[in-house]
Write a protein that holds these residues in place. Structure first.
Motif, PDB file in Angstrom:
ATOM      1  N   UNK A  10       0.782  -1.242   0.028  1.00 29.58           N
ATOM      2  CA  UNK A  10      -0.047  -0.097   0.003  1.00 29.58           C
ATOM      3  C   UNK A  10       0.829   1.343  -0.148  1.00 29.58           C
ATOM      4  N   UNK A  11      -0.089   2.200  -0.261  1.00 27.45           N
ATOM      5  CA  UNK A  11       0.897   3.566  -0.147  1.00 27.45           C
ATOM      6  C   UNK A  11       0.720   4.354   1.269  1.00 27.45           C
ATOM      7  N   UNK A  12       1.695   5.241   1.578  1.00 25.60           N
ATOM      8  CA  UNK A  12       1.558   6.006   2.820  1.00 25.60           C
ATOM      9  C   UNK A  12       1.261   7.476   2.341  1.00 25.60           C
ATOM     10  N   UNK A  13       0.452   8.125   3.036  1.00 27.83           N
ATOM     11  CA  UNK A  13       0.173   9.440   2.708  1.00 27.83           C
ATOM     12  C   UNK A  13       0.655  10.351   3.574  1.00 27.83           C
ATOM     13  N   UNK A  14       1.343  11.453   2.918  1.00 27.07           N
ATOM     14  CA  UNK A  14       1.887  12.545   3.766  1.00 27.07           C
ATOM     15  C   UNK A  14       1.124  13.845   3.478  1.00 27.07           C
ATOM     16  N   UNK A  54      -0.517   8.178 -10.239  1.00 25.80           N
ATOM     17  CA  UNK A  54      -1.195   8.822  -9.136  1.00 25.80           C
ATOM     18  C   UNK A  54      -0.793  10.460  -9.033  1.00 25.80           C
ATOM     19  N   UNK A  55       0.630  10.453  -9.321  1.00 28.17           N
ATOM     20  CA  UNK A  55       1.363  11.884  -9.475  1.00 28.17           C
ATOM     21  C   UNK A  55       0.681  12.810 -10.311  1.00 28.17           C
ATOM     22  N   UNK A  60      -2.769  15.392  -5.681  1.00 25.12           N
ATOM     23  CA  UNK A  60      -1.294  14.804  -5.397  1.00 25.12           C
ATOM     24  C   UNK A  60      -0.379  15.680  -5.650  1.00 25.12           C
ATOM     25  N   UNK A  61       0.549  16.092  -4.801  1.00 25.85           N
ATOM     26  CA  UNK A  61       1.739  16.941  -5.091  1.00 25.85           C
ATOM     27  C   UNK A  61       2.752  15.939  -5.751  1.00 25.85           C
ATOM     28  N   UNK A  62       3.064  14.889  -5.184  1.00 26.01           N
ATOM     29  CA  UNK A  62       4.256  13.926  -5.721  1.00 26.01           C
ATOM     30  C   UNK A  62       3.641  12.619  -5.134  1.00 26.01           C
ATOM     31  N   UNK A  63       4.312  11.733  -5.872  1.00 22.00           N
ATOM     32  CA  UNK A  63       4.060  10.064  -5.265  1.00 22.00           C
ATOM     33  C   UNK A  63       5.515   9.572  -5.542  1.00 22.00           C
ATOM     34  N   UNK A  76       6.622  13.697  -9.972  1.00 23.50           N
ATOM     35  CA  UNK A  76       5.487  14.833  -9.919  1.00 23.50           C
ATOM     36  C   UNK A  76       5.189  15.028 -11.198  1.00 23.50           C
ATOM     37  N   UNK A  77       3.829  15.045 -11.442  1.00 22.20           N
ATOM     38  CA  UNK A  77       3.265  15.052 -12.541  1.00 22.20           C
ATOM     39  C   UNK A  77       3.431  14.157 -13.835  1.00 22.20           C
ATOM     40  N   UNK A  78       3.756  12.933 -13.302  1.00 24.19           N
ATOM     41  CA  UNK A  78       4.115  11.735 -14.056  1.00 24.19           C
ATOM     42  C   UNK A  78       5.578  11.767 -14.378  1.00 24.19           C
ATOM     43  N   UNK A  79       6.480  12.519 -14.106  1.00 24.46           N
ATOM     44  CA  UNK A  79       7.921  12.743 -14.459  1.00 24.46           C
ATOM     45  C   UNK A  79       8.688  12.191 -13.174  1.00 24.46           C
TER      46      UNK A  79
END
Length: 90
Positions: A10-14, A54-55, A60-63, A76-79
């Motif tokens: 899973x993903x942890x959210x900040x 997801x980014x 979402x700011x970053x993933x 960030x934005x897929x990059x």
């Protein structure tokens, strides 16, 4: 081999201010057609692609994703936002 941890999956959210808000959350963002890459899918799989797609979500700011095989990757934005990394954006 890694030792299985309770919060491995899973993903942890900040939050924007750096607070951990959620642990081990299911995260299945929509596929971003401009970022589809069959080679990347075979090499890295769903977890990395979920982080990348997801980014691109507006809230979402970053993933990121972390793997023993390829280390940390932040999108960030897929990059990819690591030294020397490039790619298309959403």
């Amino acid at each position: 081999m890694y030792k299985r941890q309770e919060y491995h999956d899973g993903f942890h959210l900040i939050s924007e201010d750096g607070r951990l808000t959620h642990l081990a959350q299911y995260f299945s963002p929509p596929i971003v057609p401009a970022l589809r890459d069959p080679v990347l899918d075979r090499v890295h799989g769903g977890r990395l692609r979920a982080a990348q797609y997801g980014s691109c979500l507006p809230e979402v700011i970053a993933s990121g994703v972390l793997s023993q095989r390829y280390g940390p990757i932040i999108f960030v934005n897929g990059v990819r936002r690591l030294a020397g990394a490039t790619g298309a954006s959403c």
